[in-house]
Design a protein around this motif. Structure first.
Motif, PDB file in Angstrom:
ATOM      1  N   THR A  17      -1.441 -28.107 -63.647  1.00 51.70           N
ATOM      2  CA  THR A  17       0.124 -27.794 -63.554  1.00 51.70           C
ATOM      3  C   THR A  17       0.705 -28.030 -64.878  1.00 51.70           C
ATOM      4  O   THR A  17      -0.055 -28.414 -65.931  1.00 51.70           O
ATOM      5  N   SER A  18       1.789 -27.517 -65.099  1.00 47.65           N
ATOM      6  CA  SER A  18       2.502 -27.698 -66.457  1.00 47.65           C
ATOM      7  C   SER A  18       3.144 -28.715 -66.613  1.00 47.65           C
ATOM      8  O   SER A  18       3.405 -29.168 -67.869  1.00 47.65           O
ATOM      9  N   LEU A  19       3.275 -29.790 -65.601  1.00 47.95           N
ATOM     10  CA  LEU A  19       3.984 -30.988 -65.798  1.00 47.95           C
ATOM     11  C   LEU A  19       3.375 -31.995 -66.878  1.00 47.95           C
ATOM     12  O   LEU A  19       4.219 -32.328 -67.843  1.00 47.95           O
ATOM     13  N   TRP A  20       2.144 -32.045 -67.014  1.00 49.74           N
ATOM     14  CA  TRP A  20       1.499 -32.941 -68.066  1.00 49.74           C
ATOM     15  C   TRP A  20       1.866 -32.604 -69.375  1.00 49.74           C
ATOM     16  O   TRP A  20       2.151 -33.326 -70.247  1.00 49.74           O
ATOM     17  N   TRP A  21       1.580 -31.035 -69.721  1.00 49.89           N
ATOM     18  CA  TRP A  21       1.832 -30.816 -71.068  1.00 49.89           C
ATOM     19  C   TRP A  21       3.299 -30.671 -71.254  1.00 49.89           C
ATOM     20  O   TRP A  21       3.723 -30.977 -72.694  1.00 49.89           O
ATOM     21  N   ILE A  22       4.027 -30.647 -70.496  1.00 52.47           N
ATOM     22  CA  ILE A  22       5.718 -30.627 -70.632  1.00 52.47           C
ATOM     23  C   ILE A  22       6.100 -31.907 -71.126  1.00 52.47           C
ATOM     24  O   ILE A  22       6.788 -32.145 -72.035  1.00 52.47           O
ATOM     25  N   LEU A  23       5.607 -33.125 -70.363  1.00 49.70           N
ATOM     26  CA  LEU A  23       6.019 -34.118 -70.694  1.00 49.70           C
ATOM     27  C   LEU A  23       5.276 -34.831 -71.987  1.00 49.70           C
ATOM     28  O   LEU A  23       5.898 -35.563 -72.864  1.00 49.70           O
ATOM     29  N   ALA A  24       4.032 -34.259 -72.486  1.00 54.70           N
ATOM     30  CA  ALA A  24       3.518 -34.364 -73.555  1.00 54.70           C
ATOM     31  C   ALA A  24       4.246 -33.898 -74.817  1.00 54.70           C
ATOM     32  O   ALA A  24       4.625 -34.783 -75.861  1.00 54.70           O
ATOM     33  N   ILE A  25       4.967 -32.806 -74.660  1.00 56.79           N
ATOM     34  CA  ILE A  25       5.595 -32.269 -75.590  1.00 56.79           C
ATOM     35  C   ILE A  25       6.929 -33.059 -75.893  1.00 56.79           C
ATOM     36  O   ILE A  25       7.383 -33.071 -76.973  1.00 56.79           O
TER      37      ILE A  25
END
Length: 273
Positions: A17-25
């Motif tokens: 899912t995109s959640l992890w990399w959104i939070l990382a950014i």
């Protein structure tokens, strides 16, 4: 299903899912911006470049304080990612097929803990880079020692990464205990952004309060790391003395263990629907 298979399943869930990399950014942007602002002010002050008659900030230990920005202000991100690792599954009912395939729910929780440690290390590395790169650049630009050649500085980086991993585990415990996603997120934000900072700041003015607040999770995390923008800005908050770094680590680990165990006993074994 074996634990190794469950770990692969949890890894797929986490990174598909995109959640992890959104939070990382957001983590990198937030920590990097904060470290840049603090680095400019502190480095300019330490070198005497700020206008006015403000006293210069001592250069000794300044680099460690700036590098610790990742854990001082960014620890909420691994805490949230750990919370979302669990509450998202309750919200979208994806735990139902998992529990049907693996009736031993404790094994599922163990797999989440293992994957959470890996995610915490990843976020820790990103957080360290986000705080060190701008802070070290500004320190060097103003002629203030970056201390990057010191073994103590690299040990600080290692403890920061450990702190990130422990915060993910705390988040997993919170998510397992408070299954409602909105309630868990609001609770995490209220505690980390309001209740604990206010309590620790109040310890600078209320005698004896710091003997209690230094055992709060954020204070324990700062003690584990060994430096903090918060304690540097409000030194009176540590009037009762900060914990040893290893004690801070054990306290933060204790929070994680207690929350995960309570979540397993109180909530994890209940029906998903």
């Amino acid at each position: 299903m074996s634990v190794s298979a469950l770990v692969r399943s949890e890894t797929t869930k986490q990174f598909s899912t995109s959640l992890w990399w959104i939070l990382a950014i957001v983590l990198v942007a937030y920590v990097g911006f904060t470290a840049a602002i603090l680095g400019f002010v502190f480095a300019a002050s330490s070198s005497g470049s700020l206008p006015g008659n403000a006293p210069a900030i001592p250069a000794d230990g300044l680099a460690s304080v700036l590098y610790s920005t990742a854990t001082s202000v960014g620890y909420v991100f691994p805490l949230l990612i750990g919370t979302l690792m669990v509450t998202t599954e309750f919200r979208h009912k994806t735990l139902t097929p998992t529990f049907l395939a693996t009736p031993r729910r404790g094994s599922v929780l163990v797999a989440k803990v293992i994957v959470g440690i890996g995610v915490g290390v990843l976020f820790g590395v990103l957080g360290v880079l986000a705080s060190v790169v701008p802070a070290a650049g500004l320190l060097a630009a103003y002629g203030v020692p970056t201390e990057l050649g010191s073994a103590a500085t690299w040990a600080l980086f290692g403890r920061m990464i450990i702190a990130f991993a422990l915060w993910v585990l705390v988040g997993i415990g919170v998510g397992a205990l408070v299954r409602n996603q909105v309630g868990a997120i609001v609770g995490v934000l209220v505690f980390t952004q309001f209740l604990e900072p206010v309590g620790r700041a109040a310890a600078a003015f209320v005698e004896g309060l710091s003997d209690v607040t230094r055992f709060l999770p954020g204070a324990a995390s700062d003690a584990l790391v060994g430096a903090s923008v918060f304690t540097a800005a409000t030194p009176g908050a540590a009037g009762g003395g900060t914990l040893e770094w290893w004690v801070g680590g054990l306290v933060l680990l204790g929070y994680a263990v207690v929350l995960v165990v309570l979540g397993h006993l109180v909530s994890w074994r209940r029906d998903v629907t």
